[in-house]
Write a protein that holds these residues in place. Structure first.
Motif, PDB file in Angstrom:
ATOM      1  N   GLY A   1     -13.089  -8.057   2.780  1.00 48.49           N
ATOM      2  CA  GLY A   1     -11.929  -8.651   2.251  1.00 48.49           C
ATOM      3  C   GLY A   1     -12.355  -8.543   0.699  1.00 48.49           C
ATOM      4  O   GLY A   1     -11.331  -8.499  -0.082  1.00 48.49           O
ATOM      5  N   ALA A   2     -13.399  -8.948   0.282  1.00 43.57           N
ATOM      6  CA  ALA A   2     -13.988  -8.983  -1.001  1.00 43.57           C
ATOM      7  C   ALA A   2     -13.662  -7.507  -1.491  1.00 43.57           C
ATOM      8  O   ALA A   2     -13.261  -7.419  -2.829  1.00 43.57           O
ATOM      9  CB  ALA A   2     -15.364  -9.372  -1.345  1.00 43.57           C
ATOM     10  N   LEU A   3     -13.856  -6.318  -0.806  1.00 38.72           N
ATOM     11  CA  LEU A   3     -13.760  -5.191  -1.320  1.00 38.72           C
ATOM     12  C   LEU A   3     -12.272  -4.834  -1.453  1.00 38.72           C
ATOM     13  O   LEU A   3     -11.989  -3.989  -2.523  1.00 38.72           O
ATOM     14  CB  LEU A   3     -14.431  -4.050  -0.376  1.00 38.72           C
ATOM     15  CG  LEU A   3     -15.946  -3.944  -0.260  1.00 38.72           C
ATOM     16  CD1 LEU A   3     -16.290  -3.109   0.796  1.00 38.72           C
ATOM     17  CD2 LEU A   3     -16.420  -3.606  -1.395  1.00 38.72           C
ATOM     18  N   LEU A   4     -11.441  -5.222  -0.675  1.00 40.91           N
ATOM     19  CA  LEU A   4     -10.051  -4.856  -0.900  1.00 40.91           C
ATOM     20  C   LEU A   4      -9.608  -5.820  -1.818  1.00 40.91           C
ATOM     21  O   LEU A   4      -8.744  -5.245  -2.622  1.00 40.91           O
ATOM     22  CB  LEU A   4      -9.389  -5.513   0.593  1.00 40.91           C
ATOM     23  CG  LEU A   4      -9.396  -4.399   1.825  1.00 40.91           C
ATOM     24  CD1 LEU A   4      -8.627  -5.039   3.046  1.00 40.91           C
ATOM     25  CD2 LEU A   4      -8.523  -3.101   1.343  1.00 40.91           C
ATOM     26  N   ILE A   5      -9.782  -6.983  -2.057  1.00 39.50           N
ATOM     27  CA  ILE A   5      -9.438  -7.573  -3.079  1.00 39.50           C
ATOM     28  C   ILE A   5      -9.634  -7.127  -4.658  1.00 39.50           C
ATOM     29  O   ILE A   5      -8.987  -6.899  -5.479  1.00 39.50           O
ATOM     30  CB  ILE A   5     -10.086  -9.098  -3.216  1.00 39.50           C
ATOM     31  CG1 ILE A   5      -9.358  -9.843  -2.153  1.00 39.50           C
ATOM     32  CG2 ILE A   5      -9.812  -9.794  -4.470  1.00 39.50           C
ATOM     33  CD1 ILE A   5      -9.989 -11.277  -2.061  1.00 39.50           C
ATOM     34  N   PHE A   6     -11.163  -6.537  -4.572  1.00 39.19           N
ATOM     35  CA  PHE A   6     -11.365  -5.866  -5.885  1.00 39.19           C
ATOM     36  C   PHE A   6     -11.236  -4.405  -6.044  1.00 39.19           C
ATOM     37  O   PHE A   6     -11.115  -3.866  -7.386  1.00 39.19           O
ATOM     38  CB  PHE A   6     -13.100  -6.088  -6.232  1.00 39.19           C
ATOM     39  CG  PHE A   6     -13.269  -7.706  -6.381  1.00 39.19           C
ATOM     40  CD1 PHE A   6     -12.810  -8.340  -7.363  1.00 39.19           C
ATOM     41  CD2 PHE A   6     -13.596  -8.248  -5.286  1.00 39.19           C
ATOM     42  CE1 PHE A   6     -12.976  -9.608  -7.548  1.00 39.19           C
ATOM     43  CE2 PHE A   6     -14.216  -9.784  -5.664  1.00 39.19           C
ATOM     44  CZ  PHE A   6     -13.631 -10.540  -6.559  1.00 39.19           C
ATOM     45  N   LEU A   7     -10.968  -3.745  -5.098  1.00 38.79           N
ATOM     46  CA  LEU A   7     -11.006  -2.136  -5.094  1.00 38.79           C
ATOM     47  C   LEU A   7      -9.488  -1.548  -5.120  1.00 38.79           C
ATOM     48  O   LEU A   7      -9.423  -0.376  -5.268  1.00 38.79           O
ATOM     49  CB  LEU A   7     -11.692  -1.748  -4.222  1.00 38.79           C
ATOM     50  CG  LEU A   7     -13.344  -1.667  -4.606  1.00 38.79           C
ATOM     51  CD1 LEU A   7     -14.131  -1.174  -3.270  1.00 38.79           C
ATOM     52  CD2 LEU A   7     -13.754  -1.542  -5.736  1.00 38.79           C
ATOM     53  N   THR A   8      -8.562  -2.535  -4.737  1.00 41.16           N
ATOM     54  CA  THR A   8      -7.233  -1.920  -4.404  1.00 41.16           C
ATOM     55  C   THR A   8      -6.233  -2.883  -5.137  1.00 41.16           C
ATOM     56  O   THR A   8      -6.668  -3.984  -5.568  1.00 41.16           O
ATOM     57  CB  THR A   8      -6.746  -1.973  -2.819  1.00 41.16           C
ATOM     58  OG1 THR A   8      -6.886  -3.332  -2.429  1.00 41.16           O
ATOM     59  CG2 THR A   8      -7.487  -1.078  -2.065  1.00 41.16           C
ATOM     60  N   GLU A   9      -4.918  -2.394  -5.192  1.00 41.67           N
ATOM     61  CA  GLU A   9      -4.045  -3.251  -5.956  1.00 41.67           C
ATOM     62  C   GLU A   9      -2.538  -3.264  -5.086  1.00 41.67           C
ATOM     63  O   GLU A   9      -2.457  -2.680  -4.236  1.00 41.67           O
ATOM     64  CB  GLU A   9      -3.555  -2.384  -7.444  1.00 41.67           C
ATOM     65  CG  GLU A   9      -4.839  -2.378  -8.353  1.00 41.67           C
ATOM     66  CD  GLU A   9      -4.427  -1.706  -9.517  1.00 41.67           C
ATOM     67  OE1 GLU A   9      -3.280  -1.579  -9.799  1.00 41.67           O
ATOM     68  OE2 GLU A   9      -5.270  -1.513 -10.038  1.00 41.67           O
ATOM     69  N   ASP A  10      -1.810  -4.338  -5.590  1.00 39.87           N
ATOM     70  CA  ASP A  10      -0.672  -4.505  -4.836  1.00 39.87           C
ATOM     71  C   ASP A  10      -0.478  -4.522  -3.441  1.00 39.87           C
ATOM     72  O   ASP A  10      -1.452  -5.193  -2.836  1.00 39.87           O
ATOM     73  CB  ASP A  10       0.605  -3.497  -5.538  1.00 39.87           C
ATOM     74  CG  ASP A  10       0.725  -3.544  -6.875  1.00 39.87           C
ATOM     75  OD1 ASP A  10       0.042  -4.829  -7.635  1.00 39.87           O
ATOM     76  OD2 ASP A  10       0.696  -2.558  -7.622  1.00 39.87           O
ATOM     77  N   ALA A  11       0.305  -3.773  -2.899  1.00 37.47           N
ATOM     78  CA  ALA A  11       0.760  -3.845  -1.364  1.00 37.47           C
ATOM     79  C   ALA A  11      -0.393  -3.512  -0.522  1.00 37.47           C
ATOM     80  O   ALA A  11      -0.730  -4.385   0.377  1.00 37.47           O
ATOM     81  CB  ALA A  11       1.881  -2.965  -1.111  1.00 37.47           C
ATOM     82  N   PRO A  12      -1.104  -2.453  -0.705  1.00 35.15           N
ATOM     83  CA  PRO A  12      -2.181  -2.376   0.395  1.00 35.15           C
ATOM     84  C   PRO A  12      -3.360  -3.530   0.273  1.00 35.15           C
ATOM     85  O   PRO A  12      -3.847  -3.923   1.106  1.00 35.15           O
ATOM     86  CB  PRO A  12      -3.069  -0.901  -0.311  1.00 35.15           C
ATOM     87  CG  PRO A  12      -1.895  -0.266  -1.080  1.00 35.15           C
ATOM     88  CD  PRO A  12      -1.092  -1.473  -1.659  1.00 35.15           C
ATOM     89  N   ARG A  13      -3.484  -3.861  -1.141  1.00 37.85           N
ATOM     90  CA  ARG A  13      -4.547  -5.123  -1.149  1.00 37.85           C
ATOM     91  C   ARG A  13      -3.999  -6.571  -0.289  1.00 37.85           C
ATOM     92  O   ARG A  13      -4.743  -6.940   0.527  1.00 37.85           O
ATOM     93  CB  ARG A  13      -4.667  -5.388  -2.545  1.00 37.85           C
ATOM     94  CG  ARG A  13      -5.626  -6.631  -2.710  1.00 37.85           C
ATOM     95  CD  ARG A  13      -5.892  -6.959  -4.237  1.00 37.85           C
ATOM     96  NE  ARG A  13      -5.507  -8.164  -4.581  1.00 37.85           N
ATOM     97  CZ  ARG A  13      -5.444  -8.738  -5.762  1.00 37.85           C
ATOM     98  NH1 ARG A  13      -5.688  -7.996  -6.581  1.00 37.85           N
ATOM     99  NH2 ARG A  13      -5.160 -10.009  -5.835  1.00 37.85           N
ATOM    100  N   ASP A  14      -2.703  -6.382  -0.462  1.00 40.74           N
ATOM    101  CA  ASP A  14      -2.285  -7.674   0.331  1.00 40.74           C
ATOM    102  C   ASP A  14      -2.120  -7.497   2.010  1.00 40.74           C
ATOM    103  O   ASP A  14      -2.259  -8.558   2.536  1.00 40.74           O
ATOM    104  CB  ASP A  14      -0.718  -8.108  -0.168  1.00 40.74           C
ATOM    105  CG  ASP A  14      -0.714  -8.699  -1.486  1.00 40.74           C
ATOM    106  OD1 ASP A  14      -1.845  -8.790  -2.258  1.00 40.74           O
ATOM    107  OD2 ASP A  14       0.363  -8.444  -2.208  1.00 40.74           O
ATOM    108  N   LEU A  15      -1.755  -6.206   2.168  1.00 41.41           N
ATOM    109  CA  LEU A  15      -1.709  -5.851   3.678  1.00 41.41           C
ATOM    110  C   LEU A  15      -3.001  -5.915   4.262  1.00 41.41           C
ATOM    111  O   LEU A  15      -3.388  -6.448   5.229  1.00 41.41           O
ATOM    112  CB  LEU A  15      -0.845  -4.463   3.768  1.00 41.41           C
ATOM    113  CG  LEU A  15      -0.885  -4.200   5.256  1.00 41.41           C
ATOM    114  CD1 LEU A  15      -0.104  -4.975   6.223  1.00 41.41           C
ATOM    115  CD2 LEU A  15      -0.417  -2.505   5.366  1.00 41.41           C
ATOM    116  N   GLY A  16      -3.921  -5.520   3.592  1.00 44.89           N
ATOM    117  CA  GLY A  16      -5.365  -5.313   3.948  1.00 44.89           C
ATOM    118  C   GLY A  16      -5.783  -6.971   4.241  1.00 44.89           C
ATOM    119  O   GLY A  16      -6.695  -7.158   5.154  1.00 44.89           O
TER     120      GLY A  16
END
Length: 135
Positions: free
Chosen positions: A61-76
């Protein structure tokens, strides 16, 4: 009660029987149609898996928050939260059932010990009465 072991081989054989019984009592089974899973572990191991899973999910979850943006981050994040609650609830229920089973076994063992002690006391009292018939 049975006789005491006479040699180290007898004691080793008893330990093997004890380990086999413990393994048999701590077997967890899951079956879905032709697919089945059998595992031998107790509540402590389940608790370790529970904590480990939650740590891994938190890291992802922390990796998705800091390494992705917008929709993929929210979906992840949504998928991870769903997996966290779903698997967490399942493992907690299995763990609670295993703890209950282990507690029942401890209580059963204590009942047997109390019964054995009661039998020994009764025998001692009978022997004392035979030695002193006036009491």
């Amino acid at each position: 009660m049975g006789k005491k072991p006479q040699s180290s081989e007898d004691l080793d054989a008893l330990w093997v029987q004890w380990e086999d019984l413990r393994d048999e009592l701590s077997t967890w089974n899951f079956r879905l149609g032709p697919v089945g899973i059998n595992a031998r572990f107790g509540s402590l191991r389940l608790a370790k898996y529970f904590v480990g899973f939650h740590l891994v999910v938190a890291i992802i979850g922390a990796l998705l928050i800091f390494l992705t943006e917008d929709a993929p981050r929210d979906l992840g994040m949504a998928l991870i939260v769903g997996a966290l609650f779903g698997l967490g609830a399942f493992i907690a229920q299995v763990w609670a059932a295993q703890v209950s089973r282990e507690e029942w076994l401890r209580e059963d063992q204590m009942r047997r010990k109390i019964s054995e002690l009661d039998t020994k006391i009764e025998r001692a009292l009978k022997a004392a009465r035979r030695q002193d018939p006036d009491s």
